[in-house]
Design a protein around this motif. Structure first.
Motif, short mmCIF file in Angstrom:
data_model
loop_
_atom_site.label_atom_id
_atom_site.label_comp_id
_atom_site.label_asym_id
_atom_site.label_seq_id
_atom_site.Cartn_x
_atom_site.Cartn_y
_atom_site.Cartn_z
N GLY A 57 0.79 -1.23 0.00
CA GLY A 57 0.00 0.00 0.00
C GLY A 57 0.81 1.27 0.00
N ILE A 58 2.15 1.16 -0.11
CA ILE A 58 2.98 2.36 -0.12
C ILE A 58 2.55 3.28 -1.26
CG2 ILE A 58 5.31 3.27 -0.47
CD1 ILE A 58 6.40 0.69 0.74
N TYR A 59 2.39 2.69 -2.44
CA TYR A 59 2.08 3.48 -3.64
C TYR A 59 0.79 4.27 -3.48
CZ TYR A 59 1.23 4.72 -8.50
OH TYR A 59 1.00 5.42 -9.66
N GLY A 60 -0.16 3.74 -2.71
CA GLY A 60 -1.44 4.43 -2.55
C GLY A 60 -1.34 5.69 -1.70
N GLY A 61 -0.29 5.80 -0.87
CA GLY A 61 -0.21 6.95 0.02
C GLY A 61 0.94 7.89 -0.26
N GLN A 62 1.99 7.40 -0.89
CA GLN A 62 3.16 8.23 -1.15
C GLN A 62 4.06 7.52 -2.16
OE1 GLN A 62 5.74 8.23 2.48
NE2 GLN A 62 4.36 6.62 3.16
N GLY A 63 5.02 8.21 -2.69
CA GLY A 63 5.94 7.60 -3.62
C GLY A 63 6.89 6.65 -2.91
N HIS A 64 7.35 5.63 -3.61
CA HIS A 64 8.27 4.66 -3.00
C HIS A 64 9.58 5.33 -2.57
CE1 HIS A 64 5.55 1.85 -5.14
NE2 HIS A 64 5.80 1.08 -4.10
N GLU A 65 10.05 6.28 -3.36
CA GLU A 65 11.30 6.97 -3.00
C GLU A 65 11.12 7.77 -1.72
OE1 GLU A 65 14.18 10.56 -4.58
OE2 GLU A 65 13.19 9.31 -6.08
N THR A 66 10.00 8.46 -1.60
CA THR A 66 9.73 9.23 -0.38
C THR A 66 9.69 8.31 0.83
OG1 THR A 66 8.46 10.93 -1.56
CG2 THR A 66 8.04 10.71 0.80
N TRP A 67 9.04 7.16 0.68
CA TRP A 67 8.94 6.18 1.77
C TRP A 67 10.33 5.67 2.17
CZ3 TRP A 67 9.94 0.85 2.21
CH2 TRP A 67 9.37 0.23 3.33
N VAL A 68 11.15 5.38 1.18
CA VAL A 68 12.50 4.90 1.45
C VAL A 68 13.30 5.96 2.21
CG1 VAL A 68 14.72 4.37 0.37
CG2 VAL A 68 12.64 3.23 -0.42
N ARG A 69 13.18 7.21 1.80
CA ARG A 69 13.91 8.29 2.46
C ARG A 69 13.48 8.41 3.92
NH1 ARG A 69 16.95 11.46 -0.84
NH2 ARG A 69 16.66 11.16 -3.09
N LYS A 70 12.20 8.23 4.20
CA LYS A 70 11.71 8.27 5.58
C LYS A 70 12.29 7.11 6.40
CE LYS A 70 7.29 10.56 4.58
NZ LYS A 70 5.81 10.44 4.65
N ILE A 71 12.35 5.93 5.79
CA ILE A 71 12.91 4.76 6.47
C ILE A 71 14.37 4.99 6.83
CG2 ILE A 71 13.58 2.34 6.18
CD1 ILE A 71 10.63 2.66 6.72
N LEU A 72 15.14 5.54 5.90
CA LEU A 72 16.56 5.76 6.12
C LEU A 72 16.83 6.89 7.12
CD1 LEU A 72 17.97 5.38 2.48
CD2 LEU A 72 18.01 3.70 4.34
N ALA A 73 15.90 7.83 7.22
CA ALA A 73 16.09 8.96 8.13
C ALA A 73 15.66 8.63 9.56
CB ALA A 73 15.30 10.17 7.63
N ALA A 74 14.83 7.61 9.71
CA ALA A 74 14.27 7.27 11.03
C ALA A 74 15.31 7.10 12.14
CB ALA A 74 13.39 6.03 10.92
#
Length: 204
Positions: A57-74
């Motif tokens: 469901g990542i694609y339904g709420g945000q771009g995959h790249e944006t999601w990855v950047r959030k994961i790496l910044a956590a």
């Protein structure tokens, strides 16, 4: 206002972001049994322990790249011992004015929640009517007001166990918040509570 490095999103390896974004896309659109190698590779490189369901469901709420950047910044979202009120106000301003990319705003919001600390800071910023439990609440808060209210929230004071915290102050704070919510009349000493000249309580 410039923020020090500890309060800003980390600089990421763009080649890693690209690789992890591709893997995230394959896992999000794939079958759990057919994406085991991609999931293993993602967790190994990102140093995470995510499951297949975390990608759905990542694609339904945000771009995959944006999601990855959030994961790496956590991992960089942490408490800063000597954070100042001015820095918290600047974090709030950036969030409230959407002064950055989606992943940056998410990082700053999480930093606020950790450093105030307040799990309800997002409600205060985006849904103040829910924060004050008042559906008719419509006052627009400034970043200064948001931080003033958040730092003086009863739950926050209890978490911090501040030395000047006492039952008398709790009573005064409760009464003040009831004024902000428009549910009780002000009492002596709370009539003119302001943040840099702006009244926090709305007029009756």
């Amino acid at each position: 206002m410039e923020l020090r490095t500890e309060l800003t999103p980390p600089a990421l390896d763009e080649s890693m972001v690209a690789r992890l974004t591709k893997l995230a896309e394959e896992i999000d659109c794939g079958h759990p049994e057919q994406t085991l190698s991609q999931l293993s590779e993602f967790n190994r490189e990102a140093m995470t322990e995510l499951g297949f369901i975390d990608f759905q469901g990542i694609y339904g709420g945000q771009g995959h790249e944006t999601w990855v950047r959030k994961i790496l910044a956590a991992p960089f979202e942490r408490s800063v011992a000597d954070v100042t009120r001015g820095e918290l106000i600047e974090l709030a301003r950036r969030v409230m004015e959407s002064d950055g990319a989606e992943q940056d705003i998410d990082f700053w919001l999480n930093m606020l929640a950790i450093n105030i600390p307040s799990e309800r800071i997002s409600d205060l910023i985006f849904w103040p009517d829910e924060y004050f439990n008042d559906v008719s609440y419509s006052q627009r808060l400034s970043p200064e007001q948001v931080i003033e209210i958040a730092l003086n929230d009863r739950d926050v004071l209890l978490k911090l166990n501040r030395p000047w915290f006492c039952s008398r102050w709790v009573t005064a704070l409760d009464r003040f918040l009831s004024v902000v919510r428009g549910r009780k009349r002000p009492f002596a000493g709370i009539h003119n509570v302001q943040v840099k000249g702006q009244a926090l309580a709305r007029p009756e």
